[in-house]
Design a protein around this motif. Structure first.
Motif, mmCIF file in Angstrom:
data_model
loop_
_atom_site.group_PDB
_atom_site.id
_atom_site.type_symbol
_atom_site.label_atom_id
_atom_site.label_comp_id
_atom_site.label_asym_id
_atom_site.label_seq_id
_atom_site.Cartn_x
_atom_site.Cartn_y
_atom_site.Cartn_z
ATOM 1 N N LEU A 7 53.935 -84.186 -38.026
ATOM 2 C CA LEU A 7 54.651 -85.360 -38.551
ATOM 3 C C LEU A 7 55.550 -85.012 -39.733
ATOM 4 N N CYS A 8 55.038 -84.192 -40.665
ATOM 5 C CA CYS A 8 55.910 -83.854 -41.806
ATOM 6 C C CYS A 8 55.737 -82.395 -42.170
ATOM 7 N N PRO A 9 56.279 -81.521 -41.305
ATOM 8 C CA PRO A 9 56.087 -80.085 -41.494
ATOM 9 C C PRO A 9 56.587 -79.578 -42.849
ATOM 10 N N ASN A 10 57.716 -80.147 -43.342
ATOM 11 C CA ASN A 10 58.273 -79.611 -44.590
ATOM 12 C C ASN A 10 57.312 -79.771 -45.755
ATOM 13 N N ALA A 11 56.712 -80.965 -45.839
ATOM 14 C CA ALA A 11 55.793 -81.219 -46.949
ATOM 15 C C ALA A 11 54.595 -80.281 -46.857
ATOM 16 N N VAL A 12 54.107 -80.060 -45.649
ATOM 17 C CA VAL A 12 52.946 -79.177 -45.484
ATOM 18 C C VAL A 12 53.321 -77.754 -45.908
ATOM 19 N N LEU A 13 54.530 -77.320 -45.541
ATOM 20 C CA LEU A 13 54.973 -75.971 -45.927
ATOM 21 C C LEU A 13 54.938 -75.811 -47.440
ATOM 22 N N GLN A 14 55.354 -76.869 -48.140
ATOM 23 C CA GLN A 14 55.426 -76.758 -49.597
ATOM 24 C C GLN A 14 54.040 -76.565 -50.204
ATOM 25 N N ARG A 15 52.999 -77.064 -49.493
ATOM 26 C CA ARG A 15 51.649 -77.001 -50.054
ATOM 27 C C ARG A 15 50.790 -75.924 -49.407
ATOM 28 N N LEU A 16 51.433 -75.086 -48.571
ATOM 29 C CA LEU A 16 50.664 -74.183 -47.726
ATOM 30 C C LEU A 16 49.616 -73.392 -48.507
ATOM 31 N N GLU A 17 50.035 -72.873 -49.685
ATOM 32 C CA GLU A 17 49.116 -71.976 -50.394
ATOM 33 C C GLU A 17 47.803 -72.676 -50.694
ATOM 34 N N ARG A 18 47.907 -73.952 -51.112
ATOM 35 C CA ARG A 18 46.682 -74.662 -51.500
ATOM 36 C C ARG A 18 45.865 -75.088 -50.285
ATOM 37 N N LEU A 19 46.564 -75.294 -49.150
ATOM 38 C CA LEU A 19 45.844 -75.769 -47.957
ATOM 39 C C LEU A 19 45.116 -74.636 -47.238
ATOM 40 N N ILE A 20 45.702 -73.443 -47.305
ATOM 41 C CA ILE A 20 45.134 -72.323 -46.531
ATOM 42 C C ILE A 20 43.771 -71.909 -47.083
ATOM 43 N N GLU A 21 43.639 -71.920 -48.437
ATOM 44 C CA GLU A 21 42.401 -71.388 -49.019
ATOM 45 C C GLU A 21 41.139 -72.015 -48.408
ATOM 46 N N PRO A 22 41.030 -73.374 -48.425
ATOM 47 C CA PRO A 22 39.808 -73.976 -47.850
ATOM 48 C C PRO A 22 39.642 -73.641 -46.359
ATOM 49 N N LEU A 23 40.763 -73.532 -45.629
ATOM 50 C CA LEU A 23 40.650 -73.196 -44.201
ATOM 51 C C LEU A 23 40.084 -71.787 -44.058
ATOM 52 N N ARG A 24 40.589 -70.896 -44.881
ATOM 53 C CA ARG A 24 40.129 -69.509 -44.823
ATOM 54 C C ARG A 24 38.629 -69.470 -45.150
ATOM 55 N N ALA A 25 38.242 -70.230 -46.191
ATOM 56 C CA ALA A 25 36.835 -70.239 -46.597
ATOM 57 C C ALA A 25 35.950 -70.713 -45.440
ATOM 58 N N THR A 26 36.396 -71.784 -44.768
ATOM 59 C CA THR A 26 35.586 -72.314 -43.662
ATOM 60 C C THR A 26 35.481 -71.298 -42.525
ATOM 61 N N CYS A 27 36.635 -70.678 -42.190
ATOM 62 C CA CYS A 27 36.633 -69.764 -41.039
ATOM 63 C C CYS A 27 35.806 -68.522 -41.307
ATOM 64 N N SER A 28 35.644 -68.157 -42.584
ATOM 65 C CA SER A 28 34.932 -66.905 -42.799
ATOM 66 C C SER A 28 33.523 -67.109 -43.363
ATOM 67 N N THR A 29 32.988 -68.363 -43.334
ATOM 68 C CA THR A 29 31.604 -68.523 -43.834
ATOM 69 C C THR A 29 30.615 -67.932 -42.841
ATOM 70 N N LYS A 30 29.536 -67.461 -43.382
ATOM 71 C CA LYS A 30 28.442 -66.975 -42.540
ATOM 72 C C LYS A 30 27.251 -67.899 -42.771
ATOM 73 N N VAL A 31 26.550 -68.246 -41.685
ATOM 74 C CA VAL A 31 25.368 -69.097 -41.825
ATOM 75 C C VAL A 31 24.199 -68.184 -42.213
ATOM 76 N N LYS A 32 23.303 -68.701 -43.099
ATOM 77 C CA LYS A 32 22.153 -67.873 -43.513
ATOM 78 C C LYS A 32 21.325 -67.518 -42.286
ATOM 79 N N ALA A 33 20.779 -66.330 -42.297
ATOM 80 C CA ALA A 33 20.103 -65.809 -41.105
ATOM 81 C C ALA A 33 18.993 -66.740 -40.601
#
Length: 1177
Positions: A1079-1105
């Protein structure tokens, strides 16, 4: 030698990936030294070699140190080469290679960013413009990856230089540079705009056309890339654009009207004149058109990004643009047309149910303003439709096409002015193919969007050129012309109203032109299909004029039915002909055609099955006397296979067809083998049956029972319907049918009983006995109550004296299912007889506290299903009773009370809505939450009389978003969400005041988080979670319905917080993020740095054994959802330029677990889009 030297550098590419790192460094060193050589050929080869090496280097993310080392080597050499300003060609090559490197590996060079900047800035004042240009390109790549300090340093330098304004030439370059940076990294330049814009505004007034052009290009790039920051400056930028779009100092446009005749005279000897005036002033010196063009482009950017200023545009901008349609430069004119088309596109009324209720509101004002300007538009354009220039004619037609789409009917008074231009472009020999196609497609839109009568005077001039186009050798023109012809036929003789227009003179031309294309076998697929559709329309509308040609043409249709490629289109054309009021004689093809149609029902093409069923249905309705029993049987044998729960829509259409048969051809029904019926009964017992398919079955049963066909009478059908449920109970099995099936069966029972009222009384008695009998299973009792409910809604069951007591006794049944069926029954039977049942029900609610919940459910059924007039006498009693219960501690009961209150308010909104509003000040939070939820039930997605009143007071109900009680805030959010989803017009204008409170609820509140001890474990409980979840759900809904009213940057701040919140909320914000990317790609691009961090954190979490299985599943689902958001972000154009994103995506590729997850998500989305497109076809 030449060929050899060109191949050498190319072979370096594969070499880089094979040899060792130190060898690559040696190669690079040599190439760099050679680049500075005096020999031109050596320099060229070396620079090609360096570019090749750079393109082959592995990305830094793969962890290779080689890339970093090689880059450092090259960079040091290049910055040196650029700094020595001896040989321009060396400089240019070096700048080129540096740009290449920055765009591919910018992040790797971060240690050099500062020295690169220091080397590039002086180049902006180079005496050679080519050097300046390449330096600007290199800076554009640098700003994508450099850190904040370097970016600020660059901006401060540019601002300081702009203020110094040493020479116009350098000022131009600095403005170009700022525009280039804004295009590449618009999100970073936003905070500097306050300082930049006043300077550029000031330079617009300098007498230098090139400078002005660059100023407008800079403005355009700000408008597109920093929409928020440019907001306050839009009025001044727009003012400048409007001033300079008319800036043409060397040309006199005055008193055009009188000069027209003179112009005609002049064109003959225009050439001589030009030679005479050669020495004074040549047109080649005049570059004012560049200023006008850049102003037009900037206006287009403003129009397409600021929907909220539409009225202002129509007041100030539209008249100026219209006055400039006379522009003499073709390229400028094209951009002026583009800007106007963009304005029209913004005005296009949003054709969706969401905004249906806005229709009388503000949405109309721009349309009215446009309507008033139509005469000026036509006046400015109609002469241009006959100009030599093809480009400007095409521009006119694009603009007119858009206009006719936005305001259907607006050109009705102007047809006489437009027809000559249309005919001119169709008949003109010099017209290109595209010119004709554009003209035809405009004519098609024009014919579709206006009343037939307005064209009748012009048919004589329009038909010949269109028919000529059908015969055009170029298939695209033919195809477009056939579309137009099909529409023309509807216009010449509309079948829905009697016309006085004489069609005779045109039938022959239209028919023979189309027939030639229909017969041809060796033509384009699209032309074949359109010829079939067009001929279908001709026969449907003009068939009575075709006499002897009709039969031979129908025979061609028969051939086309047999061809796999054309069969679907032909089926649709036959359906059209069969439904014609002219009663076309189809006997010549029915004998052979019917079995072919029957065979289509076996094919695997869904669209073909559906179209064939529609064709058969209309043939049976209109041609029953021409059909033989054998033909119908051939169709009947194919039907059982079509009726199954796997495809409800096909089943529904097949059953509608059976219903038509039962009405038109009752005799054929005895042939409906048991198989069709058994499939239908299986469908009735399916949990998936609802809506259209269920209604189709009900109609079929009613039609069937009236035919009195043997072995399909009332008793047999009843036995088949309710048999399975009774047999289950006798076998002692528990309920195996889905609950939905009981409702379906009950509806069918009621339908059969309305069709055979004589039999109904016995069945009612039977059901009452079943309910009373202690031997009956709960399944039988449930079915009996539901059937009594469906029958009671339309019949008066007051003759059954014991019914009330039977129902009340069932309220004490041990089975929940029976209890709720009994409550449903009481409600629906009351609908059929309010006078007797409603007072009884109200009395029971008052006196039976234990059964209140069930009785209130019955009351809800009464209020929902009774006509308003019937309820009016009881409104006061019901209202008083409901208010006694609105503070009940039990939330379930309160919800039913709310639904009753809301639906009761719809009976008499003007009196009851103010009473609900009064209750908002009640001291009890329970009462407040009941009232707010009641409002939720007054909002529906259809227009209602209450809407106007609601719009006036919904703001008062939304004030409860600030209620001290948590639960009241939660239900207020649910009500707001319902309004935003079903009737956005209620809340659009309140968003400025409501949004701060909505956003406030998305915050985590520490004071609501408590620790609970569960045995040895401590467990945290967050009481605020439900409210936050409700708030994020509202935010998601607003994206769909009120996007244009949101400050998307403020909105993104809260999405960012949500990405770090609890599991449920993260799931929601991932979906929001994916939606925002489209819907609003330009606005998202402007905030990319702040948005990526939480996504990266979620994708790389490990569940306790040692975690439980649910924890693993939860994390997997979260990762999938986050990865979907990443996949959506990657679809944004230009996202790959972002260093953060590039790094993250290479991290995904490098990690096997993340990579496989990402691939599976891409497969899912690919298969999803293909199934969607298949569904459409």
């Amino acid at each position: 030698m030449g060929q050899f030297t060109h191949r050498v550098p190319k072979s370096l590419g594969p070499l880089v990936s094979k040899v060792k790192e130190y060898q690559v460094e040696t190669i690079v060193d040599t190439l760099c030294t050679n680049m500075l050589s005096d020999k031109e050929q050596l320099r060229d080869i070396s620079s090609i070699g360096l570019k090749t090496v750079i393109s082959e280097l592995p990305p830094a993310s793969t962890g290779s140190t080689m890339t970093a080392n090689v880059c450092k080597k090259i960079t040091a050499q290049l910055t040196g080469a650029i700094g020595k300003q001896e040989d321009v060609s060396v400089q240019l090559e070096a700048l080129d290679i540096l740009s290449d490197m920055l765009s591919r590996l910018g992040a790797t060079l971060y240690s050099f960013h500062s020295s690169i900047l220091n080397c590039l800035l002086p180049q902006l004042t180079s005496p050679r413009l080519a050097v300046r240009k390449r330096a600007i390109i290199a800076l554009g790549h640098l700003v994508l990856t450099c850190n904040g300090n370097i970016f600020s340093e660059l901006m401060e330098h540019l601002l300081a230089e702009l203020k110094r304004n040493e020479s116009t030439s350098t000022t131009r370059t600095y403005i170009q540079c700022i525009a280039g940076i804004s295009r590449q990294a618009g999100h970073r330049i936003g905070e500097h705009l306050e300082k930049i814009i006043p300077l550029i505004v000031q330079y617009c007034n300098v007498e230098d056309d090139e400078l002005r052009e660059y100023c407008f290009q800079a403005f355009e790039s700000f408008v597109r890339r920093c929409p928020k920051e440019i907001g306050p400056h839009i009025p001044s930028v727009m003012g400048l654009c409007l001033k300079y779009i008319t800036y043409d100092p060397n040309y006199n446009y005055d008193n055009e009207e009188e000069e027209e005749e003179e112009e005609m005279m002049e064109t003959g000897n225009g050439e001589d004149e030009e030679q005479e005036s050669d020495d004074e002033y040549s047109d080649d010196d005049d570059i004012s058109w560049k200023v006008r063009r850049s102003a037009a482009k900037c206006l287009e950017a403003i129009v397409s990004t600021r929907h909220d200023l539409l009225q202002d545009f129509y007041k100030n901008l539209s008249p100026v643009l219209i006055s400039r349609f006379k522009e003499r430069e073709e390229n400028v004119k094209a951009d002026i047309f583009c800007a106007y088309i963009s304005l029209l596109k913004q005005t296009l009324p949003i054709q969706s149910w969401l905004h249906a209720s806005d229709s009388a509101g503000k949405e109309d004002i721009p349309l009215t303003m446009l309507q008033n300007q139509v005469p000026n538009i036509i006046k400015a354009l109609h002469k241009q439709l006959k100009e030599k220039s093809i480009k400007s004619r095409q521009g006119c037609f694009s603009l007119l096409t858009e206009l006719a789409n936005v305001l259907p009917g607006c050109l009705a008074d102007h047809i006489p002015a437009l027809v000559p231009g249309i005919v001119f472009s169709l008949a003109d020999k010099s017209s290109s193919s595209n010119m004709r196609i554009d003209t035809l497609s405009f004519l098609h839109v024009l014919l579709c969007n206006h009343q037939p009568e307005v064209f009748h005077l012009h048919i004589k001039t329009l038909v010949p050129p269109v028919v000529t186009c059908i015969g055009d050798p170029f298939y695209k023109i033919t195809s477009e012309a056939l579309l137009v012809t099909q529409q023309l036929v509807k216009v010449i003789r509309p079948l829905d109203k009697p016309g006085a227009f004489d069609v005779k003179p045109y039938v022959k031309d239209l028919f023979s032109g189309t027939l030639k294309r229909l017969k041809a076998a060796d033509i384009d697929q699209e032309v074949k299909e359109r010829a079939i559709s067009c001929m279908g329309q001709i026969i449907c509308n003009l068939g009575d004029h075709l006499s002897s040609d009709l039969q031979s043409t129908l025979k061609i249709f028969l051939d086309r039915l047999k061809n796999e490629i054309t069969r679907l289109t032909t089926v649709k054309a036959v359906t059209l002909i069969a439904s014609s009021p002219l009663k076309i004689d189809l006997r010549p093809i029915l004998g052979e055609g019917f079995p072919i149609l029957a065979s289509f029902l076996r094919k695997n093409q869904r669209a073909l099955k559906l179209s064939t069923l529609a064709a058969l249905d209309i043939l049976i309705k209109n041609y029953s006397d021409s059909l033989k029993p054998a033909m119908i049987e051939s169709v009947l044998t194919e039907l059982p296979a079509l009726i199954s729960e796997n495809d409800m829509h096909v089943s529904q259409v097949a059953i509608v067809f059976l219903t038509t048969l039962a009405k038109v051809y009752p005799s054929s029904l005895s042939k409906i083998s048991g198989s069709v019926l058994s499939e239908i009964f299986q469908l009735v017992h399916s949990p998936l049956l609802q809506g259209g398919a269920l209604n189709a079955i009900i109609d079929f049963f009613q039609a069937l029972v009236i035919t009195k066909t043997a072995s399909m009478g009332y008793t047999e059908l009843m036995k088949q319907l309710i048999g399975p449920i009774y047999s289950l109970s006798s076998a002692g099995a528990s309920v195996t049918l889905h609950k939905q099936a009981y409702y379906s069966v009950a509806k069918c029972v009621a339908a059969l009983s309305t069709a055979c009222p004589k039999e109904a009384a016995g069945v009612v008695n039977q059901f009452i006995q079943d309910v009373k009998s202690p031997k009956s299973s709960s399944a039988v009792k449930m079915l009996a109550f539901l059937s009594l409910a469906e029958m009671g809604r339309t019949m008066n069951l007051s003759a059954q004296k014991e019914l009330k007591m039977v129902i009340l006794e069932a309220f004490a049944s041990p089975s929940e299912e029976v209890k709720s069926a009994a409550s449903y029954a009481l409600g629906n039977i009351s609908v059929g007889n309010l006078k007797e049942y409603l007072p009884f029900m109200l009395k029971e609610i008052g006196s039976q506290p234990r059964r209140q919940y069930l009785l209130l459910h019955s009351l809800k059924e009464v209020i929902s299903s009774s006509p308003a007039d019937g309820l009016k006498p009881y409104v006061e009693d019901i209202w008083a009773l409901l208010f006694k219960h609105c503070e009940c501690a039990e939330e379930g009961t309160r919800n039913v009370v709310s639904e009753c209150l809301g639906k009761l308010t719809l009976v008499n909104p003007s009196q009851l809505l103010p009473r609900l509003k009064k209750q908002l000040s009640s001291g009890s939070p329970h009462a407040r939450s009941t009232v707010v939820t009641a409002i939720k039930f007054t909002i529906s997605d259809q227009p209602q009389p209450i809407d106007r009143l609601l719009k006036g007071c919904i703001g008062d109900f939304l004030k409860t978003l600030q209620d001290p009680d948590l639960n009241v805030r939660r239900v207020a959010l649910a009500m707001f969400n319902s309004a935003a989803h079903n009737k956005p017009s209620l809340i659009r204008d309140l968003l400025n005041t409501v949004l701060p409170h909505l956003y406030n609820e998305t915050k985590i509140r520490r004071e609501l988080i408590r620790e609970v001890e569960m045995g040895p474990f401590k467990h945290t409980v967050d009481d605020g979670l439900d409210v936050r979840k409700a708030a994020f759900e509202c935010m998601y809904t607003l994206l769909e319905s009120c996007l244009d009213r949101l400050d998307i940057y403020e909105y993104l701040n809260h999405v960012e917080d949500g990405l770090k919140d609890h599991y449920d909320i993260r799931m929601l914000t991932f979906i929001m993020l994916a939606r925002l990317s489209t819907l609003c790609p330009n606005a998202v691009l402007q905030r990319l740095e702040r948005l990526i961090e939480p996504l990266r954190a979620t994708c790389s979490t490990k569940v306790k054994a040692g975690s439980v299985k649910q924890e693993f599943e939860k994390q997997d689902e979260l990762k999938r959802s986050a990865m979907r958001a990443v996949a959506a972000l990657l679809t944004i154009p230009e996202v790959e330029k972002s260093p953060v994103m590039a790094e993250f995506s290479s991290q995904i590729r490098a990690n096997p677990e993340m990579a496989s997850l990402f691939e599976s998500i891409q497969k899912d989305s690919a298969s999803l889009s293909t199934t969607e497109s298949m569904e459409m076809s």
